[in-house]
Design an enzyme around this catalytic site. Structure first.
Site: not given
Ligand code: NOJ
Length: 562
Positions: A206, A98, A336-337, A264, A25, A21, A29
């Site tokens: 995605d 993405d 990130h998931d 993905e 904030d 950041d 960014d």
């Molecule tokens: C996969 C993404 O990696 C995830 O973070 C997102 O919530 C879902 N697709 C929906 O876009």
């Protein structure tokens, strides 16, 4: 796309909200990324993948896009984006964006038009359906299908204005685009060309294997105890997926070189992945499969299943064998998931954290494929010590918690146990740059707290320590550039029945590599012949005293001439 430079490359994923950041904030960014480009270049990243930076109501942290051709003001603007792109290119790094086009935000002008009336020209850009025959629209059970959304609740949202429902496989603020409509596809392709013309180097796509749906939208099977059905048979790898990806290739990528595309694809099979990534078929360069991150998931979503190493090896071995001749693998533990891998498949206690992080990196990067490093993985960042549900921010965690506790009768504690171990917010706590109060991430209040262990685990300390996870990752990435067998060698799995050791060889021409990782906290011996006197290329601990006997969480890479 005939060149395959990406076989020798390592991709680094940035989750912009949580990276750095620059303006206090509490939210990362683009300027923050620019400020840290040298960290990424020093690590040896070849490609940066930016999670979405487009204007968005941030319902799903940017995976709900309201304008595909601009930058979210929280993150900066197009001029700053161009600066970032130039800064990366100057350092020899590419940037991929993405691409989130299975759905848009419900605040995207396309959807605002679509929902405005049943005869709007964009009505058919999304999936609108009436209530089930004979049911009162808007009442429970009247949804057009019994599908649940990934984030909990029904996959259909009733819209008072026109009396119909729209489909959202994710949140109600992420309506699914209707790829059956050629105008939708052309609009997406035009947008993609616009980014490529601007200089970006490709896309991470995605949930791209959900864009083609069985247009009859059949009900899914209802599992005992769940409030909604799994409809995925109707939209994972749907009937026109290959056709759409080939069309996209023709319309967007044909005649452009030096790009990278990765799709993905939750639930994708090896056979399908071969078709998607065979260069002759012109679809995508590689896919993200999920089998190896679902290995610790049982039939009951709210029960943790411990990792069984033999299963993990069987899965990754199958992917290695399947894509040996045609196609190409992506390699990842983290994104990130996913929870942090050192907490998941390693040991994040102080005694073994660094060793197990390095071991996991070694095993992953030495497979055949293109490795992905998720921000903080190069430091061995761990899961966050979450307490109650009020500490989670992720729409998936909150939505699934609500469904499980309120509709399905689970206890808060059993749901929380799983969320603490597997929840996506584990990956999303801020990047740990130094040992200052907010880990050097922000001078304001971070949108998600910094892990208290940033005092020990941070980039500043690790850059100064030649023995750190960071410098180990650097050497690992460098090995891909200096030893051709890493990118180009074939792959043979060894010791498939061993529950502690992960072992395999890679061979190219007259060179063979032996890679062994100890996935346990006890010493283990690898009964593998023929490696006496081989050169030790890399290890995360002291050289083994006894031949092929590995200390807890040790990794070794040997090389020999054959
Ligand atoms: C996969 C993404 O990696 C995830 O973070 C997102 O919530 C879902 N697709 C929906 O876009």
């Amino acid at each position: 796309m005939t060149d395959s430079w990406w076989k020798k490359s390592v991709v680094y994923q940035i989750y912009p909200r949580s990276f750095a950041d620059s303006d206090g904030d509490g939210m990362g960014d683009l300027r923050g990324i620019i400020d840290h480009l040298d960290h990424l270049a020093e690590l040896g990243a070849d490609v940066l993948w930016l999670s979405p930076v487009y204007p968005s109501p941030q319902d799903d942290n940017g995976y709900d896009i309201s304008d595909y051709q601009d930058i979210e003001p929280l993150f900066g603007d197009l001029a700053t984006f161009d600066e970032l792109l130039a800064g990366a290119h100057e350092r020899g790094m590419k940037i991929i964006m993405d691409l989130v086009v299975n759905h848009s935000s419900d605040e995207h002008p396309w959807f605002l038009e679509s929902r405005s009336s049943t005869d709007n020209p964009k009505r058919d850009w999304y999936w609108w359906r009436p209530a089930r025959p004979g049911m009162q629209p808007g009442t429970p059970g009247a949804e057009p299908t019994n599908w649940g959304s990934v984030f909990g609740g029904s996959a259909w949202q009733f819209d008072e204005k026109t009396g119909e429902y729209y489909l959202h496989l994710f949140s109600a603020k992420q309506p699914d685009l209707n790829w059956e409509n050629p105008e939708v596809r052309q609009a997406v392709y035009a947008m993609m060309r616009w980014w490529l013309d601007r200089g970006v180097d490709g896309f991470r796509m995605d949930v791209i294997n959900m864009i083609s749906k069985d247009v009859s939208l059949p009900d899914g099977r209802l599992n005992a105890g769940s409030a909604y059905a799994d409809g995925s048979a109707a939209f994972i790898g749907g009937p026109r997926l290959h056709e759409f990806l080939q069309e996209m290739h023709r319309e967007v990528f044909e005649g452009r070189d030096g790009l990278l595309t990765v799709g993905e694809m939750p639930g994708v099979t090896v056979d399908e992945a071969i078709l998607h990534t065979d260069p002759d078929r012109r679809e995508v360069d590689m896919v993200f499969q999920f089998d190896h991150v679902w290995v610790d998931r049982g039939p009951d979503p709210w029960r943790l299943v411990p990792l069984q190493l033999t299963q993990l090896k069987a899965i990754l071995g199958r992917w290695q064998a399947g894509l040996a001749e045609a196609g190409w693998n992506s390699l990842y533990w983290n994104n990130h998931d996913q929870p942090r891998v050192v907490s998941r498949y390693g040991d994040d206690s102080p005694a073994h954290r660094a060793a197990s992080a390095k071991m996991l990196g070694t095993v992953l990067h030495l497979h055949r494929g293109t490795p992905y490093v998720y921000q903080g993985e190069e430091l061995g960042m761990t899961n966050y010590p979450f307490g109650g549900i009020d500490e989670f921010r992720d729409i998936e965690a909150l939505g699934q918690y609500r469904q499980a506790v309120e509709l399905e009768g689970r206890t808060p504690e059993e749901v929380l146990t799983v969320l603490r171990a597997r929840g996506r917010d584990n990956a999303r706590t801020p990047m740990q740059w130094d040992d200052s109060p907010n880990g050097g991430f922000s001078t304001g209040t971070p949108w998600l707290p910094v892990n208290p262990n940033h005092r020990e685990i941070n980039a500043h300390a690790q850059r100064a320590d030649p023995d750190s996870v960071f410098h180990y990752y650097r050497r690992l990435i460098e090995l891909r550039k200096t030893e051709p067998a890493v990118a180009g060698g074939d792959f043979t799995m060894l010791l498939p029945d061993d529950e502690r050791l992960y072992a395999f060889t890679r061979r190219l021409g007259g060179t063979e590599l032996l890679v062994i990782g100890n996935f346990s906290g006890v010493e283990a011996h690898a009964a593998i012949d023929g490696w006496d006197g081989a050169e030790l290329l890399l290890t995360n601990l002291d050289e083994p005293r006894t031949h092929l006997t590995l200390a807890p969480w040790q990794a070794v890479v040997y090389r020999r001439a054959v």
